[in-house]
Scaffold this active site. Structure first.
Site, mmCIF file in Angstrom:
data_model
loop_
_atom_site.group_PDB
_atom_site.id
_atom_site.type_symbol
_atom_site.label_atom_id
_atom_site.label_comp_id
_atom_site.label_asym_id
_atom_site.label_seq_id
_atom_site.Cartn_x
_atom_site.Cartn_y
_atom_site.Cartn_z
ATOM 1 N N ASP A 188 0.825 -1.209 0.000
ATOM 2 C CA ASP A 188 0.000 0.000 0.000
ATOM 3 C C ASP A 188 0.859 1.258 0.000
ATOM 4 O O ASP A 188 1.495 1.591 1.001
ATOM 5 C CB ASP A 188 -0.906 -0.013 1.237
ATOM 6 C CG ASP A 188 -1.883 1.144 1.266
ATOM 7 O OD1 ASP A 188 -2.030 1.821 0.233
ATOM 8 O OD2 ASP A 188 -2.502 1.371 2.323
ATOM 9 N N ASP A 246 -2.146 5.361 -5.352
ATOM 10 C CA ASP A 246 -2.460 4.430 -4.267
ATOM 11 C C ASP A 246 -2.489 3.009 -4.827
ATOM 12 O O ASP A 246 -3.447 2.600 -5.483
ATOM 13 C CB ASP A 246 -3.809 4.791 -3.651
ATOM 14 C CG ASP A 246 -4.127 3.978 -2.403
ATOM 15 O OD1 ASP A 246 -3.413 2.996 -2.132
ATOM 16 O OD2 ASP A 246 -5.098 4.327 -1.703
#
Length: 436
Positions: free
Chosen positions: A89, A272
């Site tokens: 992430d 992201d």
């Protein structure tokens, strides 16, 4: 007869001048040396770090098309090592894994810190330091911090070895709506730019350089490298935030036509890697959807899960979409980067994969797939290049930790150089006038 000194006896003015020139040239050389020394003193020193190996994490994805865009890697924590799957992430900083708790007893895998001989809680005022974190998808986690060894694979010239380093991470004892749809994942590897992220920790320990690269394959696998890839033609854009990987989007182009959107609407765009879908600001979403419909010469219908869908069999019918960023960097989204195959209502075709979001533009894993994406924390920039993630890459083992000089420093040195040239010219004129 008294012998006079040669210079005094000589009436030839050139002899006097050449003798004076020799003396004064020495002074000139000294002055020039001092000036150039001042320039050298103002230059910015460079320091180069060398790393013995490159850290590599293989990435895995879900075979379920509805979960496409989920990328995780396997890690080993503690002594003896405990293997866990963690989501990769770039949209968050905290590195955490599931730990035993009274509230959640049905989790398949847990990191049992008390069974590791190398683990220890991170204490704050004689008690374990706690954390409580909220995610954008309204989920939250809480727990306490632990320090333990992280085992990882390194490679150099096709040879692999196993290394370990002590790192700080979160031990989650409560999880609310985070990763509930992904039972195969037991934590999150936060790779954000803040100090608590894994990349920042390893960089501060000089285990890895302050740069990492990921390649997310659309087929569901890929790799994460802690290092700088050499054999790719990257285009870069500056990072404009200290806290997130945000860049300045200036325009969106489709079929050579720029969407009529004020750049201020979507200027801040976040990358992201853990987002399964990409988000567009509402006005931009509507305009892009309309442009895609015009390009395929077909109106969309409201398909499954509320997605705009088209009964078009070949994804190649859809156009490329170009996201143009500050600094001239352009990110090209192929149809596979923004379409979702319709496998839900029996009509087939493809659905528009972007989501509409008020005041938010986020490029998730689908948009970043089939590309090398490099995050350079030292130089404050993000770059990308199209890539087949199955192909090997060349990675440098050295990294200039200071990097190129900033514009202000370069301007200062240009000013110093100009001053040097001007001073040298003045000295030359003065000496020339005096001597001749």
């Amino acid at each position: 007869m008294r012998r006079e000194p040669i210079l005094a006896a000589s009436r030839n003015p050139w002899i006097l001048k050449h003798d004076a020139l020799g003396t004064r040239m020495k002074v000139l050389i000294i002055l020039m040396t001092l000036i150039s020394g001042g320039m050298a003193a103002g230059s910015r020193p460079h320091k180069e770090e060398k790393f013995s190996d490159v850290i590599k994490f293989p990435l895995f994805g879900s075979e379920d098309l509805s979960l496409k865009g989920l990328f995780f890697t396997k890690i080993r924590l503690g002594s003896p090592p405990q293997e866990l799957n963690v989501l990769v992430d770039t949209g968050s900083d905290l590195f955490w894994v599931n730990c035993p708790s009274y509230e959640e007893k049905n989790l398949s895998k847990l990191y049992k810190w008390e069974e590791s001989v190398t683990s220890s809680p991170v204490n704050c005022s004689k008690e374990p330091c706690s954390f409580d974190m909220n995610y954008n998808d309204r989920g939250s986690i809480s727990g306490f911090y632990v320090r333990d060894v992280l085992h990882y694979d390194t490679f150099l010239r096709n040879s692999f070895s196993n290394m370990s380093t002590s790192v700080k991470f979160g031990c989650s004892t409560r999880r609310n709506a985070v990763l509930n749809d992904h039972p195969e994942v037991e934590g999150i590897m936060g790779l954000g730019p803040r100090k608590m992220s894994l990349i920042s920790q390893l960089s501060s320990l000089t285990v890895a350089p302050p740069v990492f690269t990921h390649c997310l394959a659309s087929r569901g696998d890929g790799f994460l490298l802690l290092g700088q890839v050499l054999d790719a033609d990257f285009t870069y854009t500056p990072i404009i935030s200290k806290y997130r990987y945000e860049v300045a989007l200036e325009s969106i182009t489709i079929n050579g036509d720029q969407l009529p959107v004020d750049p201020r609407v979507f200027s801040v765009t976040r990358l992201d890697s853990a987002a399964k879908r990409s988000l567009l600001e509402a006005e931009t979403y509507d305009l892009l959807l309309k442009a895609v419909s015009v390009s395929v010469n077909q109106s969309w219908y409201l398909g499954p899960r509320g997605l705009p869908c088209y009964q078009v069999s070949a994804s190649e019918t859809f156009p490329d979409v170009h996201f143009d960023f500050h600094g001239g960097a352009s990110l090209t989204l192929k149809p596979a980067n923004y379409l979702i195959q319709n496998i839900y209502d029996g009509k087939g075709g493809w659905c528009f994969g972007f989501l509409s979001k008020k005041n938010a533009t986020i490029l998730g894993a689908p948009a970043l797939s089939d590309k090398l994406v490099v995050y350079d924390l030292n130089l404050g920039r993000i770059g990308w290049a199209d890539r087949d993630c199955s192909k090997p890459v060349n990675v440098t083992l050295t990294y200039d930790v200071l990097g190129p000089e900033p514009a202000a420093s370069c301007a200062r040195h240009m000013g110093t150089t100009s001053a040097f040239i001007a001073t040298a010219a003045m000295v030359f004129i003065v000496f020339h006038s005096f001597l001749f």
